[in-house]
Design an enzyme around this catalytic site. Sequence first.
Site, PDB file in Angstrom:
ATOM      1  N   ASP A  11     -42.575  14.004  41.934  1.00  0.00           N
ATOM      2  CA  ASP A  11     -41.622  15.082  41.943  1.00  0.00           C
ATOM      3  C   ASP A  11     -41.292  14.858  43.303  1.00  0.00           C
ATOM      4  OD1 ASP A  11     -40.156  17.298  40.709  1.00  0.00           O
ATOM      5  OD2 ASP A  11     -41.633  18.723  41.917  1.00  0.00           O
ATOM      6  N   TYR A  43     -33.559  16.838  43.126  1.00  0.00           N
ATOM      7  CA  TYR A  43     -32.968  16.100  42.269  1.00  0.00           C
ATOM      8  C   TYR A  43     -31.861  16.950  41.511  1.00  0.00           C
ATOM      9  CZ  TYR A  43     -36.386  12.294  42.604  1.00  0.00           C
ATOM     10  OH  TYR A  43     -37.131  11.230  43.246  1.00  0.00           O
ATOM     11  N   GLY A  44     -32.162  18.244  41.341  1.00  0.00           N
ATOM     12  CA  GLY A  44     -31.370  19.095  40.398  1.00  0.00           C
ATOM     13  C   GLY A  44     -29.989  19.211  40.781  1.00  0.00           C
ATOM     14  N   CYS A  75     -41.315  15.834  36.778  1.00  0.00           N
ATOM     15  CA  CYS A  75     -40.050  16.517  37.046  1.00  0.00           C
ATOM     16  C   CYS A  75     -39.163  16.190  35.897  1.00  0.00           C
ATOM     17  CB  CYS A  75     -39.383  15.818  38.129  1.00  0.00           C
ATOM     18  SG  CYS A  75     -37.714  16.118  38.660  1.00  0.00           S
ATOM     19  N   ASN A  76     -38.575  17.492  35.270  1.00  0.00           N
ATOM     20  CA  ASN A  76     -37.631  17.525  34.086  1.00  0.00           C
ATOM     21  C   ASN A  76     -36.519  16.757  34.407  1.00  0.00           C
ATOM     22  OD1 ASN A  76     -38.621  19.671  31.664  1.00  0.00           O
ATOM     23  ND2 ASN A  76     -39.711  20.128  33.786  1.00  0.00           N
ATOM     24  N   THR A  77     -36.103  17.075  35.579  1.00  0.00           N
ATOM     25  CA  THR A  77     -34.529  16.537  36.029  1.00  0.00           C
ATOM     26  C   THR A  77     -34.761  14.865  35.990  1.00  0.00           C
ATOM     27  OG1 THR A  77     -34.338  18.319  37.307  1.00  0.00           O
ATOM     28  CG2 THR A  77     -32.668  16.500  37.591  1.00  0.00           C
ATOM     29  N   CYS A 189     -38.145  23.127  34.281  1.00  0.00           N
ATOM     30  CA  CYS A 189     -38.315  22.550  35.681  1.00  0.00           C
ATOM     31  C   CYS A 189     -39.714  22.699  36.096  1.00  0.00           C
ATOM     32  CB  CYS A 189     -37.282  23.380  36.458  1.00  0.00           C
ATOM     33  SG  CYS A 189     -37.520  22.981  38.339  1.00  0.00           S
ATOM     34  N   THR A 190     -40.466  21.686  36.580  1.00  0.00           N
ATOM     35  CA  THR A 190     -41.776  21.569  36.891  1.00  0.00           C
ATOM     36  C   THR A 190     -42.116  22.754  38.146  1.00  0.00           C
ATOM     37  OG1 THR A 190     -41.680  19.762  38.392  1.00  0.00           O
ATOM     38  CG2 THR A 190     -42.361  19.538  35.924  1.00  0.00           C
ATOM     39  N   HIS A 191     -41.228  23.004  38.755  1.00  0.00           N
ATOM     40  CA  HIS A 191     -41.399  24.169  39.890  1.00  0.00           C
ATOM     41  C   HIS A 191     -41.621  25.329  39.279  1.00  0.00           C
ATOM     42  CE1 HIS A 191     -39.875  20.988  42.722  1.00  0.00           C
ATOM     43  NE2 HIS A 191     -40.167  21.913  43.716  1.00  0.00           N
TER      44      HIS A 191
HETATM   45  N1  DGL Z   1     -39.354  19.726  39.856  1.00  0.00           N
HETATM   46  C1  DGL Z   1     -37.796  19.146  39.326  1.00  0.00           C
HETATM   47  C2  DGL Z   1     -37.757  19.533  37.923  1.00  0.00           C
HETATM   48  O1  DGL Z   1     -38.676  19.566  37.017  1.00  0.00           O
HETATM   49  C3  DGL Z   1     -36.836  19.603  40.190  1.00  0.00           C
HETATM   50  C4  DGL Z   1     -36.989  19.569  41.844  1.00  0.00           C
HETATM   51  C5  DGL Z   1     -35.556  19.112  42.326  1.00  0.00           C
HETATM   52  O2  DGL Z   1     -34.421  19.832  42.127  1.00  0.00           O
HETATM   53  O3  DGL Z   1     -35.907  18.742  43.102  1.00  0.00           O
HETATM   54  O4  DGL Z   1     -36.723  19.399  37.270  1.00  0.00           O
END
Ligand code: DGL
Length: 265
Positions: A11, A43-44, A75-77, A189-191
């Site tokens: 991630d 990443y988002g 990480c979903n993104t 989003c995994t956060h």
């Molecule tokens: N944890 C990431 C997700 O699941 C996003 C974190 C980021 O934007 O860097 O989408």
Amino acid sequence: MRAEQPILLLDTGVGGLSILGPVREKLPNAPIVYALDQAGYPYGQKSEAELTARVPALLGRLAEHVDARLAVIACNTASVIALEPVRAALAIPIVGTVPAIKPAAEISRSRVIGVLGTQSTVRQPYVDNLSREFASDCTIIRYGTHDLVALAERKMRGEPTDSEDYAVILDGLFSQPDGDRIDTIVLACTHFPLVEEELLAAAERPLTFVHGGDGIARRVAHLTEGQPWPDSPSPGRAIFISDGSDPEALRQGLSSYGLEILETL
Ligand code: DGL
């Protein structure tokens, strides 16, 4: 396959810990390497082209470096944008994290589902496809936010966060047409599962939050069935793809997920 070969998770920061938790519960003896691509954070807010170039190359380099048996894009993104190029580039099994729209559709009573993700995730056709396939009788309302990613990062560093900030984010869903009928929210989003308690506290009505952690842990267990593991748990490794910030700020947070060894690449 050697027992010491780890499962690799990637991630940009602490988000993937919401996947690591259930994976460790399911496979307590699995050696773990958790990579934080802080240099690529967030990443988002990156373009599809940037992520398609960055994620396969980085994950390939890491998988080779640690001799991973399997990698999880935690990480979903990165998953909704780069899962296919990653699978094409790496020879090991790859598990992606995609928005849990299917389980949400299984439980929503109002048939109005919120999808909370990063800006990059919520605009992906991948989300349209999941909605069409698994939730065709539901109204899907999306909201993309980087602020909630930043709040989760702050929380894991032990910094205080303001409850009003969570209410404003939820309002990004509730203020849309039909938003007042949302009863289930996909944390895409995994956060976000890391701040689920804060979101619940900020919501003015009952809500169910859904995310993919347990499903991913089951998938990892299935893909590694019959493989050898060490006889006992070992300390996990966190590898920072550094942006120059001090990894020590995260030592305690990472340690609570069994990541005791901090390295910088
Ligand atoms: N944890 C990431 C997700 O699941 C996003 C974190 C980021 O934007 O860097 O989408």
